[in-house]
Structure formats: C-alpha cells, structure tokens
Design a protein around this motif. Structure first.
Motif, mmCIF file in Angstrom:
data_model
loop_
_atom_site.group_PDB
_atom_site.id
_atom_site.type_symbol
_atom_site.label_atom_id
_atom_site.label_comp_id
_atom_site.label_asym_id
_atom_site.label_seq_id
_atom_site.Cartn_x
_atom_site.Cartn_y
_atom_site.Cartn_z
ATOM 1 N N ASP A 35 7.648 49.712 -26.558
ATOM 2 C CA ASP A 35 7.517 48.776 -27.682
ATOM 3 C C ASP A 35 7.521 47.355 -27.134
ATOM 4 O OD1 ASP A 35 7.620 47.291 -29.994
ATOM 5 O OD2 ASP A 35 9.438 48.229 -30.790
ATOM 6 N N LEU A 36 6.356 46.736 -27.085
ATOM 7 C CA LEU A 36 6.261 45.391 -26.519
ATOM 8 C C LEU A 36 6.832 44.329 -27.445
ATOM 9 C CD1 LEU A 36 2.749 45.443 -24.787
ATOM 10 C CD2 LEU A 36 5.012 45.868 -23.803
ATOM 11 N N SER A 37 6.988 44.633 -28.708
ATOM 12 C CA SER A 37 7.630 43.669 -29.596
ATOM 13 C C SER A 37 9.122 43.587 -29.306
ATOM 14 C CB SER A 37 7.390 44.047 -31.062
ATOM 15 O OG SER A 37 7.972 45.306 -31.368
ATOM 16 N N ALA A 38 9.699 44.691 -28.877
ATOM 17 C CA ALA A 38 11.126 44.710 -28.520
ATOM 18 C C ALA A 38 11.345 44.276 -27.081
ATOM 19 C CB ALA A 38 11.702 46.107 -28.740
ATOM 20 N N ALA A 39 10.358 44.487 -26.215
ATOM 21 C CA ALA A 39 10.460 44.107 -24.797
ATOM 22 C C ALA A 39 9.181 43.364 -24.419
ATOM 23 C CB ALA A 39 10.643 45.343 -23.923
ATOM 24 N N PRO A 40 9.089 42.073 -24.746
ATOM 25 C CA PRO A 40 7.851 41.315 -24.516
ATOM 26 C C PRO A 40 7.396 41.266 -23.065
ATOM 27 C CG PRO A 40 9.354 40.128 -25.975
ATOM 28 C CD PRO A 40 10.124 41.274 -25.414
ATOM 29 N N ASP A 41 8.334 41.406 -22.123
ATOM 30 C CA ASP A 41 7.944 41.385 -20.703
ATOM 31 C C ASP A 41 7.532 42.766 -20.207
ATOM 32 O OD1 ASP A 41 10.396 42.658 -20.628
ATOM 33 O OD2 ASP A 41 11.269 41.370 -19.080
ATOM 34 N N ALA A 42 7.516 43.771 -21.103
ATOM 35 C CA ALA A 42 7.102 45.149 -20.812
ATOM 36 C C ALA A 42 8.097 45.916 -19.965
ATOM 37 C CB ALA A 42 5.719 45.191 -20.163
ATOM 38 N N SER A 92 7.204 51.788 -11.032
ATOM 39 C CA SER A 92 7.188 50.324 -10.981
ATOM 40 C C SER A 92 6.785 49.680 -12.298
ATOM 41 C CB SER A 92 6.210 49.880 -9.875
ATOM 42 O OG SER A 92 5.989 48.494 -9.900
ATOM 43 N N PHE A 93 7.575 48.707 -12.721
ATOM 44 C CA PHE A 93 7.226 47.872 -13.873
ATOM 45 C C PHE A 93 6.372 46.671 -13.458
ATOM 46 C CE2 PHE A 93 11.178 49.797 -15.632
ATOM 47 C CZ PHE A 93 10.719 50.161 -16.885
ATOM 48 N N ARG A 94 6.045 46.548 -12.199
ATOM 49 C CA ARG A 94 5.459 45.319 -11.669
ATOM 50 C C ARG A 94 4.098 44.999 -12.294
ATOM 51 N NH1 ARG A 94 3.281 44.133 -6.068
ATOM 52 N NH2 ARG A 94 3.685 41.911 -5.714
ATOM 53 N N THR A 95 3.224 45.987 -12.430
ATOM 54 C CA THR A 95 1.914 45.731 -13.019
ATOM 55 C C THR A 95 2.043 45.370 -14.497
ATOM 56 O OG1 THR A 95 0.789 47.196 -11.462
ATOM 57 C CG2 THR A 95 -0.342 46.735 -13.528
ATOM 58 N N ALA A 96 2.908 46.080 -15.210
ATOM 59 C CA ALA A 96 3.111 45.766 -16.631
ATOM 60 C C ALA A 96 3.616 44.340 -16.800
ATOM 61 C CB ALA A 96 4.092 46.764 -17.246
ATOM 62 N N LYS A 97 4.544 43.930 -15.946
ATOM 63 C CA LYS A 97 5.046 42.548 -16.005
ATOM 64 C C LYS A 97 3.912 41.555 -15.812
ATOM 65 C CE LYS A 97 8.106 42.400 -12.761
ATOM 66 N NZ LYS A 97 9.000 41.687 -11.838
ATOM 67 N N ALA A 98 3.071 41.813 -14.812
ATOM 68 C CA ALA A 98 1.987 40.881 -14.503
ATOM 69 C C ALA A 98 0.982 40.785 -15.649
ATOM 70 C CB ALA A 98 1.279 41.310 -13.218
ATOM 71 N N LEU A 99 0.653 41.912 -16.245
ATOM 72 C CA LEU A 99 -0.308 41.901 -17.352
ATOM 73 C C LEU A 99 0.243 41.165 -18.563
ATOM 74 C CD1 LEU A 99 -1.698 45.541 -17.064
ATOM 75 C CD2 LEU A 99 -2.954 43.419 -16.615
ATOM 76 N N ARG A 100 1.547 41.189 -18.729
ATOM 77 C CA ARG A 100 2.154 40.474 -19.859
ATOM 78 C C ARG A 100 2.331 38.987 -19.570
ATOM 79 N NH1 ARG A 100 1.894 41.605 -24.800
ATOM 80 N NH2 ARG A 100 3.962 40.808 -25.285
ATOM 81 N N ARG A 101 2.399 38.625 -18.310
ATOM 82 C CA ARG A 101 2.588 37.213 -17.963
ATOM 83 C C ARG A 101 1.266 36.469 -17.839
ATOM 84 N NH1 ARG A 101 7.474 37.440 -13.427
ATOM 85 N NH2 ARG A 101 9.143 37.964 -14.907
ATOM 86 N N ASN A 102 0.215 37.172 -17.502
ATOM 87 C CA ASN A 102 -1.088 36.546 -17.355
ATOM 88 C C ASN A 102 -1.663 36.223 -18.735
ATOM 89 O OD1 ASN A 102 -3.999 36.276 -17.146
ATOM 90 N ND2 ASN A 102 -3.779 36.970 -15.035
#
Length: 283
Positions: free
Chosen positions: A136-143, A236-246
């Motif tokens: 749920d990206l609304s609950a965890a905006p950074d994924a 890894s959450f790393r790709t999800a983090k990057a897609l949410r930050r870009n």
C-alpha cells in the motif's frame, strides 16, 4: 570501530578483516539501516562493516567507515580495496534495505554455506536481486514496509551473456524481472539486470570491474561445468525506493502490486517454491 575513511579501515585490516565471512553494507540513506545490519548479523557473518556518509547514523555495535556510497564507482573502489587487503576472505556486499537469503538460512549460517561452496571448488555464489515493495503506497509512500512487503512470483527470465564479439559466454547469463522489468521505461538498460555476484571469495589478482562483474570469468558463472550449484537471493527494496523518489516515475506509479504479486514470507522456502533460489547439491 569507527573509521574516518577507507584507508583507515585497510590499515587496520589485521583486526577488521582478520576473519570471514565479512559483510560490506553500503548505507545510501536512513531507510532500514538497523534492520539490514541486524539481518546480516543473524546470518552469522564474522564481521559487518557499514559504509555511510558522516551524517547518517549507524548503530554503534557495528564497524563503520565514513564514506559516501552514492556514486557508481564507490562500490567498486570499496570492494576492490577489501579484496586486495584480505585475499582468501569470503565477502558479501549489499545496500541498506536489502536482505540476504541463502538455502536453509533459518537453520544454517553463512560460514557453513561458504565452506560447502569451497568443497565444490566454487569461489563465488550467484545471487538474484528480488525486488520487494510495499503493498500500500498510500501507507508507505517510500515503498518500504517490512510488515506488508510483496514480491513478484513470476516474470523472470534470462538471456545468454555475450562477449564483445557477440559470442555466448560459457555458463554466464543475464537475468531480468521484477520491478525493473515491469517498469523498464523508467530504468536505464544497464541497470535492468537482477543478477549480482555479491558473495565471493577474495583472491590475489581478483578485481571487480566497472560493470560489477569480475575480471576472473569463473566468478561470473552461475554453476560449475559438472552440476548445478546453490544460488542465493538478495531481497531488496532498493528499486522500489528509487522508482518512488524519481519524479518521472513517482507521478505515474501509484501501486506496485499486480496479479502476480505475492506477500513476502521472509523465509527461504518461499524463494525455493518460486524458483528464485536453489540449494544445488546442498541438502
């Protein structure tokens, strides 16, 4: 121990790099730093060294080196320095919000795994980067949400890796899948692969190249010539983090879940069942 730079760590190698396996953890930001280090500790590594910018906090129970790791060349420089300083040592590298899983890791430790690999005359273990993402990206905006983490159960594939002349390399393949495949329009081609030789034994003359493969071809293979070998996974959450930050991807992605998403159970058996890791001859 707190080292002011990489040189200080290498100078103190008789203490910091005296025993392996050792984990080198690249801390890019403040997300899940403690959980990453604790997970690595539970795997049974003899020493864990965190590399982070001076303004990022790291639990004092772990060694740290003040060293930013955001540049493409930072990982290569760090890994090669440790290889040169500690030949014979087994090394694992990862980033924060990444979690190593290997066959039977709930009951066996990393030293047992590397010892078995040596018995099979293997000096490296191929690891697959398995993308994790919050449900749920609304609950965890950074994924990033360890309690509500999902992964893709399908959509993975491999292509033969070729040399500069277009010839297929023996027992080498490029693997793809996960978020980098589903959202490939937001990921540069050179960053779409999910294979990583992130567990290996340092040797004289060994060096990591700029493409993060090694200069000794056998280290880049997925198995030996005579039978399948074990593989491992870095969840890894790393790709999800990057897609949410870009900004370019964040504005068009409001949900990472799809029909082939499944909740991550945080156990090796699930990775076995999904075909994302195999024990080889280790039972």
């Amino acid at each position: 121990m707190h080292y002011p730079d990489l040189t200080a760590l290498i100078t103190d190698r008789k203490r910091a790099l005296a025993k392996g396996p050792v984990a080198l953890v690249m801390i890019e930001d403040t997300v899940e730093v403690a959980s990453t280090l604790t997970h690595i500790e539970r795997c049974g590594f003899a020493n864990i060294i965190a590399f982070a910018a001076p303004d990022i906090a790291v639990p004092e129970t772990f060694d740290r080196v003040d060293r930013p790791v955001l540049g493409d060349a930072d990982l290569v420089e760090i890994v090669n320095a440790v290889i040169n300083a500690a030949p014979g040592l087994w090394i694992h590298y990862c980033y924060n919000a990444e979690y190593l899983f290997f066959p039977f890791c709930e009951h066996r430790n990393i030293a047992e795994m590397t010892a078995f690999s040596l018995e099979e005359r293997r000096n490296s273990v191929l690891t697959y980067i398995i993308d994790l993402y919050a449900g749920d990206l609304s609950a965890a905006p950074d994924a990033v949400d360890r309690d509500d983490a999902y992964l893709d159960r399908s959509g993975y594939y491999a292509l033969a890796r070729k040399d500069d002349l277009g010839n297929a390399l023996e027992r080498q393949m490029d693997f793809f899948g996960g978020l980098r495949w589903r959202f490939e329009e937001h990921v540069p081609w050179k960053r779409r692969g999910i294979d990583r030789v992130s567990l290996f034994r340092a040797a004289p003359g060994l060096q990591m190249r700029a493409d993060r493969l090694f200069n000794i071809p056998e280290y880049n293979t997925y198995a030996c010539p005579w039978h399948n070998n074990m593989t491992a996974a870095v969840c890894s959450f790393r790709t999800a983090k990057a897609l949410r930050r870009n900004p370019g991807s964040r504005d068009v992605i409001d949900n990472f879940r799809w029909q082939n998403s499944v909740k991550f159970a945080w156990e090796s058996q699930q990775l076995f069942d999904l075909g994302l890791m195999e024990p080889g001859q280790w039972f």
